[in-house]
Design a protein around this motif. Structure first.
Motif, PDB file in Angstrom:
ATOM      1  N   SER A 103      32.247  32.710  30.897  1.00  0.00           N
ATOM      2  CA  SER A 103      33.210  33.763  31.235  1.00  0.00           C
ATOM      3  C   SER A 103      32.502  35.058  31.629  1.00  0.00           C
ATOM      4  O   SER A 103      33.141  36.045  31.985  1.00  0.00           O
ATOM      5  CB  SER A 103      34.154  34.020  30.059  1.00  0.00           C
ATOM      6  OG  SER A 103      33.477  34.701  29.020  1.00  0.00           O
ATOM      7  N   SER A 105      30.564  37.573  33.982  1.00  0.00           N
ATOM      8  CA  SER A 105      30.696  37.767  35.443  1.00  0.00           C
ATOM      9  C   SER A 105      29.339  37.698  36.129  1.00  0.00           C
ATOM     10  O   SER A 105      28.823  38.716  36.608  1.00  0.00           O
ATOM     11  CB  SER A 105      31.337  39.128  35.737  1.00  0.00           C
ATOM     12  OG  SER A 105      32.496  39.281  34.989  1.00  0.00           O
ATOM     13  N   ARG A 188      43.413  30.199  22.781  1.00  0.00           N
ATOM     14  CA  ARG A 188      43.010  31.605  22.822  1.00  0.00           C
ATOM     15  C   ARG A 188      44.151  32.482  22.337  1.00  0.00           C
ATOM     16  O   ARG A 188      45.312  32.255  22.678  1.00  0.00           O
ATOM     17  CB  ARG A 188      42.670  31.976  24.279  1.00  0.00           C
ATOM     18  CG  ARG A 188      42.169  33.389  24.444  1.00  0.00           C
ATOM     19  CD  ARG A 188      40.678  33.405  24.400  1.00  0.00           C
ATOM     20  NE  ARG A 188      40.079  34.673  24.081  1.00  0.00           N
ATOM     21  CZ  ARG A 188      39.680  35.591  24.940  1.00  0.00           C
ATOM     22  NH1 ARG A 188      39.897  35.418  26.229  1.00  0.00           N
ATOM     23  NH2 ARG A 188      39.063  36.680  24.549  1.00  0.00           N
TER      24      ARG A 188
HETATM   25  C1  LIG Z   1      38.971  32.098  26.743  1.00  0.00           C
HETATM   26  C2  LIG Z   1      39.062  32.968  27.956  1.00  0.00           C
HETATM   27  C3  LIG Z   1      40.218  32.979  28.702  1.00  0.00           C
HETATM   28  C4  LIG Z   1      40.316  33.744  29.862  1.00  0.00           C
HETATM   29  N1  LIG Z   1      41.475  33.732  30.566  1.00  0.00           N
HETATM   30  C5  LIG Z   1      41.560  34.419  31.729  1.00  0.00           C
HETATM   31  C6  LIG Z   1      42.746  34.363  32.509  1.00  0.00           C
HETATM   32  O1  LIG Z   1      43.729  33.688  32.173  1.00  0.00           O
HETATM   33  N2  LIG Z   1      42.773  35.058  33.669  1.00  0.00           N
HETATM   34  C7  LIG Z   1      41.715  35.761  34.091  1.00  0.00           C
HETATM   35  O2  LIG Z   1      41.787  36.350  35.174  1.00  0.00           O
HETATM   36  N3  LIG Z   1      40.574  35.840  33.373  1.00  0.00           N
HETATM   37  C8  LIG Z   1      40.472  35.178  32.223  1.00  0.00           C
HETATM   38  N4  LIG Z   1      39.319  35.228  31.487  1.00  0.00           N
HETATM   39  C9  LIG Z   1      38.175  35.956  32.023  1.00  0.00           C
HETATM   40  C10 LIG Z   1      37.443  35.112  33.061  1.00  0.00           C
HETATM   41  O3  LIG Z   1      36.992  33.890  32.497  1.00  0.00           O
HETATM   42  C11 LIG Z   1      36.230  35.902  33.549  1.00  0.00           C
HETATM   43  O4  LIG Z   1      36.690  37.012  34.264  1.00  0.00           O
HETATM   44  C12 LIG Z   1      35.284  35.089  34.404  1.00  0.00           C
HETATM   45  O5  LIG Z   1      34.107  35.824  34.598  1.00  0.00           O
HETATM   46  C13 LIG Z   1      35.862  34.765  35.743  1.00  0.00           C
HETATM   47  O6  LIG Z   1      34.901  33.976  36.393  1.00  0.00           O
HETATM   48  P1  LIG Z   1      34.840  33.801  37.943  1.00  0.00           P
HETATM   49  O7  LIG Z   1      34.572  35.160  38.566  1.00  0.00           O
HETATM   50  O8  LIG Z   1      33.687  32.854  38.096  1.00  0.00           O
HETATM   51  O9  LIG Z   1      36.145  33.209  38.385  1.00  0.00           O
HETATM   52  C14 LIG Z   1      39.218  34.513  30.286  1.00  0.00           C
HETATM   53  C15 LIG Z   1      38.044  34.530  29.522  1.00  0.00           C
HETATM   54  C16 LIG Z   1      37.959  33.771  28.370  1.00  0.00           C
HETATM   55  C17 LIG Z   1      36.705  33.778  27.563  1.00  0.00           C
END
Ligand SMILES: Cc1cc2nc3c(=O)[nH]c(=O)nc-3n(C[C@H](O)[C@H](O)[C@H](O)COP(=O)(O)O)c2cc1C
Length: 300
Positions: A103, A105, A188
């Motif tokens: 998660s 970035s 979560r």
């Molecule tokens: C358990 C968990 C749930 C998450 N749920 C969401 C979500 O529903 N929507 C969202 O935009 N980010 C969510 N995040 C944050 C994203 O996982 C995070 O922004 C991630 O870096 C996005 O990766 P990407 O840029 O590769 O798509 C969550 C993080 C965690 C740890």
């Protein structure tokens, strides 16, 4: 009930509104979303704004939100916009620590499988990889992306139609159903909280929705008005199909000596006696004997 705080969402900062929402709408399932970019770089990220919404067609939705702080969009969204393909993997307790690494970035060109220590596994119908460590993997085509706004915190709903899915045989029981204890999922909540969906955390309620059960309103007044019994206890009896007959009530007293002895302690019709019945009914409810509990409470 204690004092309720009444909130207009427009009066809150988005970060506070977000925390109230994710604290209350919880626990949420987690989609561990695998995508791939135009250059073949694999991306995985957890998304808990997620659920299954239809089984025919098999459709799941998750939301990739604009960041609250910088109003940026995420790699997952960019990749899906490019090729409309994802694999949604479930997250188990054994995976959750590594999942949090995914998660982070990392820049788009970084392979998050390598960062989080997961194993990419080729999918059969889409280009993104499955996560080998996940016991259930859904290969999906994204049929629609619905943008909910242009400001920080706005969601982008991904409508994911399942093309194929894979389940580890080890989590399927002899009745061809998933055993939640074996699957051992995590959910979560708000802030840094997670919940483990196995072991003591699980309980069962059998209520057939097509059985037209009694309901609260058909129970005798003094049961509904009870100061002792909780709503959840009364609900167990309201879920029965019929009130006990006079004969059944009589039989209960005859066959249950400890109940009969209790009833001797206070005169019929007295508050003290009904309170004893309530306490006795509670133990019967705890043992799953709902019909006897109701019969016990209806002894005059
Ligand atoms: C358990 C968990 C749930 C998450 N749920 C969401 C979500 O529903 N929507 C969202 O935009 N980010 C969510 N995040 C944050 C994203 O996982 C995070 O922004 C991630 O870096 C996005 O990766 P990407 O840029 O590769 O798509 C969550 C993080 C965690 C740890």
């Amino acid at each position: 009930m204690s004092k309720m705080r009444s909130i207009n969402p427009q009066d809150l900062e988005i970060k506070d509104l977000h925390q109230f929402m994710v604290g209350a709408i919880a626990p949420r399932p987690i989609a561990f979303v695998s995508t791939i970019d135009e250059n073949g770089v694999a991306n995985i990220a957890p998304y808990s704004f997620f659920n299954a919404f239809s089984s025919n067609p098999p459709m799941m939705v998750f939301s990739s939100n604009r960041t609250v702080r910088g109003n940026t969009t995420k790699d997952t969204l960019h990749n899906i916009q490019a090729n409309q393909e994802v694999v949604i993997n479930v997250v188990t307790y054994d995976m959750v620590q590594q999942m949090t690494l995914a998660s982070i970035s990392y820049p788009a060109h970084i392979d998050e499988f390598a960062k989080a220590g997961f194993t990419p596994l080729a999918a059969e119908t889409v280009a993104p990889f499955r996560i080998a460590e996940s016991p259930v993997q859904f290969e999906c085509k994204v049929e629609q992306i619905v943008s909910l706004g242009e400001h920080g915190g706005a969601g982008n709903l991904m409508f994911c139609k399942v093309q194929r899915f894979h389940i580890d045989e080890a989590v399927i029981d002899e009745r061809n159903r998933i055993d939640p204890h074996k699957l051992d999922l995590v959910g979560r909540l708000g802030r840094a909280y997670y919940v483990r969906a196995s072991g003591d955390a699980l309980f069962s309620i059998y209520q057939n929705p097509s059985d037209l059960a009694l309901g609260f309103d058909q129970l005798p007044e003094r049961i509904r008005q009870s100061d002792t019994l909780k709503g959840s206890e009364i609900a167990c009896m309201a879920g029965l199909m019929a009130l006990p007959t006079e004969q059944e009530i009589e039989q209960l007293v005859q066959k249950d000596d400890s109940l009969a002895n209790l009833l001797e302690l206070a005169p019929a019709g007295s508050t003290a006696r009904f309170q004893m019945q309530e306490r006795y009914a509670r133990t019967l409810i705890q043992q799953g004997e709902y019909a006897n509990a109701l019969a016990c409470l209806m002894i005059e």
